[in-house]
Design an enzyme around this catalytic site. Structure first.
Site, PDB file in Angstrom:
ATOM      1  N   ASP A  93       2.483  -5.667   8.309  1.00 14.12           N
ATOM      2  CA  ASP A  93       1.271  -4.852   8.235  1.00 14.12           C
ATOM      3  C   ASP A  93       0.093  -5.816   8.090  1.00 14.12           C
ATOM      4  O   ASP A  93      -0.008  -6.543   7.101  1.00 14.12           O
ATOM      5  CB  ASP A  93       1.358  -3.913   7.017  1.00 14.12           C
ATOM      6  CG  ASP A  93       0.167  -2.977   6.907  1.00 14.12           C
ATOM      7  OD1 ASP A  93      -0.947  -3.365   7.332  1.00 14.12           O
ATOM      8  OD2 ASP A  93       0.325  -1.878   6.355  1.00 14.12           O
ATOM      9  N   PHE A 128       0.873  -1.175   0.000  1.00 13.98           N
ATOM     10  CA  PHE A 128       0.000   0.000   0.000  1.00 13.98           C
ATOM     11  C   PHE A 128       0.909   1.224   0.000  1.00 13.98           C
ATOM     12  O   PHE A 128       1.882   1.274   0.755  1.00 13.98           O
ATOM     13  CB  PHE A 128      -0.896  -0.015   1.250  1.00 13.98           C
ATOM     14  CG  PHE A 128      -1.942   1.053   1.255  1.00 13.98           C
ATOM     15  CD1 PHE A 128      -3.084   0.926   0.476  1.00 13.98           C
ATOM     16  CD2 PHE A 128      -1.784   2.191   2.026  1.00 13.98           C
ATOM     17  CE1 PHE A 128      -4.054   1.911   0.476  1.00 13.98           C
ATOM     18  CE2 PHE A 128      -2.748   3.186   2.030  1.00 13.98           C
ATOM     19  CZ  PHE A 128      -3.892   3.048   1.248  1.00 13.98           C
ATOM     20  N   TYR A 139     -10.499  -0.477  11.194  1.00 16.88           N
ATOM     21  CA  TYR A 139     -11.771  -0.095  10.571  1.00 16.88           C
ATOM     22  C   TYR A 139     -12.175  -1.008   9.417  1.00 16.88           C
ATOM     23  O   TYR A 139     -13.205  -0.795   8.789  1.00 16.88           O
ATOM     24  CB  TYR A 139     -11.730   1.358  10.081  1.00 16.88           C
ATOM     25  CG  TYR A 139     -10.497   1.757   9.296  1.00 16.88           C
ATOM     26  CD1 TYR A 139     -10.331   1.403   7.967  1.00 16.88           C
ATOM     27  CD2 TYR A 139      -9.492   2.509   9.898  1.00 16.88           C
ATOM     28  CE1 TYR A 139      -9.215   1.767   7.259  1.00 16.88           C
ATOM     29  CE2 TYR A 139      -8.365   2.883   9.200  1.00 16.88           C
ATOM     30  CZ  TYR A 139      -8.224   2.519   7.883  1.00 16.88           C
ATOM     31  OH  TYR A 139      -7.098   2.879   7.178  1.00 16.88           O
ATOM     32  N   LYS A 140     -11.388  -2.052   9.151  1.00 15.42           N
ATOM     33  CA  LYS A 140     -11.755  -2.993   8.104  1.00 15.42           C
ATOM     34  C   LYS A 140     -12.490  -4.180   8.734  1.00 15.42           C
ATOM     35  O   LYS A 140     -13.650  -4.065   9.120  1.00 15.42           O
ATOM     36  CB  LYS A 140     -10.515  -3.427   7.329  1.00 15.42           C
ATOM     37  CG  LYS A 140      -9.777  -2.263   6.649  1.00 15.42           C
ATOM     38  CD  LYS A 140      -8.589  -2.750   5.858  1.00 15.42           C
ATOM     39  CE  LYS A 140      -7.695  -1.613   5.389  1.00 15.42           C
ATOM     40  NZ  LYS A 140      -8.367  -0.661   4.490  1.00 15.42           N
ATOM     41  N   ARG A 174     -12.681  -4.886  -6.596  1.00 16.57           N
ATOM     42  CA  ARG A 174     -12.385  -5.603  -5.354  1.00 16.57           C
ATOM     43  C   ARG A 174     -13.681  -5.928  -4.612  1.00 16.57           C
ATOM     44  O   ARG A 174     -14.549  -5.064  -4.458  1.00 16.57           O
ATOM     45  CB  ARG A 174     -11.504  -4.775  -4.419  1.00 16.57           C
ATOM     46  CG  ARG A 174     -10.079  -4.609  -4.846  1.00 16.57           C
ATOM     47  CD  ARG A 174      -9.203  -4.151  -3.677  1.00 16.57           C
ATOM     48  NE  ARG A 174      -9.849  -3.169  -2.828  1.00 16.57           N
ATOM     49  CZ  ARG A 174      -9.334  -2.711  -1.687  1.00 16.57           C
ATOM     50  NH1 ARG A 174      -8.173  -3.161  -1.253  1.00 16.57           N
ATOM     51  NH2 ARG A 174      -9.963  -1.813  -0.968  1.00 16.57           N
TER      52      ARG A 174
END
Length: 396
Positions: A195, A126, A220-221, A371
């Protein structure tokens, strides 16, 4: 009803996690974007109202003690710990993922010691992780070496100080081999930093089991903590007394209220703290994590359903979508798959826009990737069948 729709109905009826769905605020939209922002747990609004109205509104500053605000970063860290395979006392919650990547990476270089002046970073990471790694390299006098995860073992050497890797590739959903890569990093005498943003809460991680040194992740995922909810930092217990954070703050001081000019780090994971915790979002996260306890959800059951959902989705796509219209770039092998499916599609941006208009929410990644994230706590097999069926209609 089609054969696949009938099969989805049977699978949902047999799903041991089906009841957890009631713990979330949902509507008739098929929500397959929990890999970007998890759905709202039903218990969060009431908890936040209590935090605002009573804890802040009535108790005010007394809440640092009486409502447990001061100890929230470690307490909530201990709630996350079992979801990533860690014993208590090794995770502290606070700050953003980016800030924690910076803390972990600079701390890793310092742990590695003299003579090691190279940081290896996942070249497919990312972007923010790459930006932070480049800055950390400049600040520590290290050379930055971007390589793909598959190239990591061959890139390691006597100069390697730290290696920063993503457990799951955010574009493709590829799951990287954390045990093997961590072992390779250790064999070279370097420090492994992982990560976990796209794996925590979706699949087993095994931080303690596999000897991971440092890890970071967002909440938050798949942990459903809410937009901008605080991230976390894992520091392996055996390294905590040597972890030298590049961001020493009064909250990580051994005597935070001593107001001493000289910094002395606190013992344990607390030294990963920096400044005053963001209490409102942190306690919303704590309420969100209660879903796991209330429903006695195991990460093993979540992983099994995640794979079943993505397998079924791919079957439905093969059935409903015209041949050659999309191509999966997510590995078929379970051992190499996270909790999402990425489909390459030439007009992906327009396709996703039309999917959302028809009540199927995934997301688009430039230049040509659709996605779809599968959060087993609230996504069912009927959702998956409907999403593939609508995709087939849209791309025809």
């Amino acid at each position: 009803m089609s054969e696949l729709a009938a099969e989805a109905e049977k699978l949902d009826a047999a799903d041991e996690l089906a009841g957890v769905r009631a713990q979330f605020v949902l509507d008739d939209v098929v929500y397959l974007d929990g890999n970007s922002l998890g759905a709202l747990p039903a218990g969060v609004p009431g908890r936040v109202e209590d935090v605002v109205r009573r804890q802040w509104g009535e108790l005010r500053i007394r809440s640092w003690d009486e409502s447990g605000w001061w100890t929230a970063p470690e307490r909530i860290g201990d709630r996350i710990a079992p979801l990533v395979g860690a014993a208590a006392g090794q995770i502290v919650v606070g700050d953003s993922t980016s800030v924690n990547v910076f803390k972990a990476l600079v701390g890793a270089v310092r742990l590695a010691g003299e003579g090691r002046d190279e940081i290896v970073v996942d070249a497919t990471t990312f972007p923010t992780d790459g930006y932070i790694a480049e800055s950390a390299a400049r600040m520590t006098g290290c050379t930055l070496r971007p390589v793909t995860p598959a190239e990591v073992p061959g890139a390691l050497g006597d100069r390697t100080a730290a290696v920063l890797l993503n457990h799951v590739d955010y574009r493709t959903g590829r799951l990287h081999d954390l045990p093997a890569l961590t072992a390779a990093v250790h064999a070279a005498g370097a420090v492994a930093v992982w990560d976990l943003c796209h794996s925590a809460g979706a699949l087993p991680v095994g931080l303690d089991e596999h000897g991971v040194d440092l890890a970071v992740g967002c909440t938050y995922k798949y942990l459903n903590g809410g937009p901008g909810s605080p991230a976390y930092l894992y520091v392996r217990r055996s390294l905590q007394d040597r972890f030298d954070s590049p961001l020493p703050g009064w909250n990580s001081h051994a005597e935070p209220f001593g107001m001493r000019p000289a910094y002395e780090p606190a013992a344990g994971a607390v030294r990963g703290r920096v400044g005053t915790p963001d209490i409102l979002s942190m306690l919303a996260l704590e309420a969100a994590l209660e879903v796991w306890d209330a429903e006695r959800v195991s990460i093993g059951a979540v992983r099994a359903k995640s794979l079943a959902l993505s397998d079924f989705f791919l079957r439905c796509v093969d059935s409903y979508v015209p041949a050659g219209r999309v191509e999966s770039v997510t590995p078929a092998a379970h051992a190499e798959r996270g909790s999402q499916v990425a489909l390459r599609c030439p007009d992906a941006g327009d396709v996703m826009k039309r999917l959302i208009e028809r009540g199927v929410v995934g997301d688009f990644r430039h230049p040509d990737v659709l996605r779809f994230g599968f959060t087993p706590l609230y996504v069912g097999f009927a959702d998956v069948e409907r999403a593939a069926r609508v995709l087939g209609d849209v791309v025809r």
